[in-house]
Design an enzyme around this catalytic site. Structure first.
Site, PDB file in Angstrom:
ATOM      1  N   GLY A  29       0.371  -1.199   0.112  1.00 11.12           N
ATOM      2  CA  GLY A  29       0.151  -0.256  -0.035  1.00 11.12           C
ATOM      3  C   GLY A  29       0.898   1.201  -0.678  1.00 11.12           C
ATOM      4  N   CYS A 238     -26.678  -9.953 -16.940  1.00 17.36           N
ATOM      5  CA  CYS A 238     -26.442  -9.522 -18.007  1.00 17.36           C
ATOM      6  C   CYS A 238     -27.054 -10.093 -19.396  1.00 17.36           C
ATOM      7  CB  CYS A 238     -24.881 -10.339 -17.862  1.00 17.36           C
ATOM      8  SG  CYS A 238     -24.057 -10.447 -19.818  1.00 17.36           S
ATOM      9  N   CYS A 241     -25.280 -12.785 -21.482  1.00 22.13           N
ATOM     10  CA  CYS A 241     -24.774 -14.709 -20.834  1.00 22.13           C
ATOM     11  C   CYS A 241     -25.497 -14.929 -19.328  1.00 22.13           C
ATOM     12  CB  CYS A 241     -23.386 -14.816 -20.503  1.00 22.13           C
ATOM     13  SG  CYS A 241     -23.019 -14.078 -19.249  1.00 22.13           S
ATOM     14  N   CYS A 263     -22.109  -8.445 -18.994  1.00 22.62           N
ATOM     15  CA  CYS A 263     -20.960  -8.190 -18.458  1.00 22.62           C
ATOM     16  C   CYS A 263     -19.588  -6.866 -19.089  1.00 22.62           C
ATOM     17  CB  CYS A 263     -19.900  -9.298 -18.349  1.00 22.62           C
ATOM     18  SG  CYS A 263     -21.566 -10.842 -18.025  1.00 22.62           S
ATOM     19  N   CYS A 269     -17.714 -13.214 -20.291  1.00 18.01           N
ATOM     20  CA  CYS A 269     -19.394 -12.840 -20.678  1.00 18.01           C
ATOM     21  C   CYS A 269     -19.167 -13.798 -21.949  1.00 18.01           C
ATOM     22  CB  CYS A 269     -19.227 -11.903 -21.470  1.00 18.01           C
ATOM     23  SG  CYS A 269     -21.463 -11.487 -22.226  1.00 18.01           S
TER      24      CYS A 269
END
Lengths: 283, 256
Positions: A29, A238, A241, A263, A269
């Site tokens: 970080g 979606c 899909c 997606c 997808c």
């Protein structure tokens, strides 16, 4: 292509970048300054991510590049072609086949493994930038763990909108120490940052910063007790899909306000469609 | 009795320029100390050295911390000093804009210190902010307004609320009533006096306005050219000034 060093950058530069990456991995970080090079693309197109990718790439690697989850957008296609030309590495659009994935604004839906590296393109590495404009001061705030200001931003969100309205680049706390900007990924992806088996590297070219999350490292999205973090997404499945668990793009399909949700991760997808899943808008 | 704050031999020069020389003082719990003097006499230098905003060339600033007893603030690590700065200490700037975040709502301004020391419950932070706005006579309905929409007096009161929300024990004030018109000054002084009494605060007030110290301060320090020329009980110093400069200062106040 003998006129290029492997992966475009010269060996000394890659060495310098690898040192920054190692330092970043050692201090999860923490933003490590590095001497960012001019790259043959404009700032904002992923100069930081490209340099990190160039530094970690080996001839045996298989590279995938995504932009907003898609493999077929300009940025993704260009960077993939760039490394295919300068490093001669294999490229793929399939998440499971890739050993290095460079991404802009998304984490792939398919879970990553320990043998993979995810490289993020970062426009603004400093999470406190718009709260405290002085870089000298934000550095001191990081070193002293003086992070009250970050919560002031979330407080302002709730006061103004009734909920935490930050939807992308949602600030996270890494290993209980550094507050980090996860790059502009949707907050839907934030939970995937934590405990991820893959190495996650963040490169900001214009800002000359590299930071990193080692595998399995703990990443917590900041929130309030009575306004907990909510990794929200569009409340649809979606259209192609039928997936109900993936992050969706809203696509306007005609001039009469017609729309569909698909997606944003094209590989995910397509994979589902190949398995025979169909959404309500599928042809 | 242990003094809350004890300053010894404070020296600060700006190059060849004298800031302050050999300033010493003791502040006891619950006491309000005024520092007066003309512009350039070193009042603000002393205040900033004590509050850790400036590093003095020499001297000691010993604060009686809650956890570890008397500690020299100047030798503390910066993180300890910052912690002190947002818990036990408060600093009220002359210009409210220096002490406020102008781009953040009033509630966010008051809540910042709470969040900095670990408050993570939005409802409670907001409740506390509302309470404090009311205490400093700002309508709680304005909690989501930015300080830019407030009048000068309101900004100053908001700054005071933002500072006192963590229940500090020591407040540094640099000309808290400077730049405000007379009626607003009077209300602010009333408010400050009430808060100091209610919360049992100790305070150091730097001002050039003798009326302010007459109202608020228990003891008085008179500074000239970087040095303390006279100190004593406020009424004593103002009614029977001993040093020539103090006599001049007291006699130069316009009688309304």
């Amino acid at each position: 292509m003998s006129s290029y060093t492997f992966a475009y950058l010269d060996e000394q530069t890659k060495r310098m970048i690898r040192r920054a990456i190692l330092k970043g991995l050692a201090i999860p970080g923490y933003q490590v300054p590095f001497a960012s090079r001019e790259m043959p693309m404009p700032y904002g197109w992923g100069t930081g991510g490209v340099q990190v990718t160039a530094a970690v790439l080996t001839p045996g690697d298989c590279l995938k590049v995504i932009d907003q989850g898609a493999d077929d957008t300009t940025n993704a296609v260009s960077i993939r072609a760039f490394f295919a030309k300068t490093a001669g590495v294999a490229t793929t659009t399939r998440t499971v086949e890739a050993s290095v994935i460079q991404t802009r604004h998304r984490i792939p839906e398919t879970a990553l493994g320990e043998d993979q590296i995810l490289v993020y393109q970062v426009p603004i590495p400093e999470p406190l930038r718009f709260l405290e404009p002085r870089e000298t001061e934000t550095r001191r705030m990081h070193s002293l763990e003086d992070y009250g200001l970050m919560h002031v931003k979330l407080y302002e969100d709730i006061a103004r909108h009734g909920h935490i309205a930050t939807a992308y680049a949602y600030p996270v706390l890494v290993e209980g120490r550094y507050v980090m900007d996860p790059s502009p990924i949707p907050k839907f992806d934030n939970p995937k940052l934590s405990g991820n088996p893959a190495i996650q590297l963040f490169g900001a070219g214009r800002e000359q910063r590299i930071y990193a999350l080692p595998p399995w490292c703990e990443v917590v999205s900041l929130d309030f007790e009575d306004h907990p973090f909510d990794p929200s997404k569009a409340d649809h499945a979606c259209g192609l899909c039928g997936a109900g668990d993936s992050y969706l793009d809203e696509v306007i399909v005609d001039d009469a306000g017609g729309r569909m949700f698909v997606c944003s991760d094209t590989d995910y997808c397509e994979g589902r469609q190949a398995q025979g899943h169909r959404g309500k808008d599928a042809a | 009795m242990t003094p809350l704050l004890s300053v010894e031999g404070l020296n600060k020069t700006y190059g060849a320029h004298l800031g302050c020389r050999d300033v010493g003082l003791d502040l006891f719990p619950g006491e309000v100390l005024g520092i007066v003097g003309e512009s350039g006499s070193g009042k603000t230098t002393v205040l900033n050295c004590m509050a850790g905003h400036l590093v003095p060339d020499r001297g000691r600033v010993v604060f009686d911390t809650r956890a570890k007893g008397p500690r020299d603030v100047l030798t503390m690590s910066e993180s300890e000093r910052r912690m002190l700065g947002r818990t036990d200490w408060a600093f009220v700037h002359q210009n409210a804009r220096d002490g406020l975040r102008m781009g953040v709502s009033a509630g966010g301004n008051v809540g910042e210190r709470l969040m900095a020391v670990g408050a993570r419950n939005y409802g409670r932070i907001r409740q506390t902010a509302e309470d404090w706005l009311t205490r400093v006579e700002i309508d709680a309905a304005r909690i989501d307004d930015r300080p830019t929409t407030f009048s000068g007096g309101m900004q100053q009161r908001l700054q005071i609320a933002r500072n006192l929300v963590t229940g500090p024990r020591l407040v540094f004030m640099d000309e808290p009533t400077g730049g405000l018109d007379v009626s607003v000054q009077a209300r602010l002084l009333d408010l400050l006096r009430g808060l100091v009494r209610d919360m049992g605060l100790s305070a150091i007030i730097v001002t050039h306005d003798l009326a302010v110290v007459r109202l608020l301060a228990d003891r008085l320090l008179v500074m000239k050219s970087g040095e303390v020329v006279e100190h004593g009980l406020t009424d004593q110093v103002l009614d029977d000034p001993q040093h020539g400069y103090t006599q001049l200062l007291v006699s130069s106040v316009l009688q309304a």
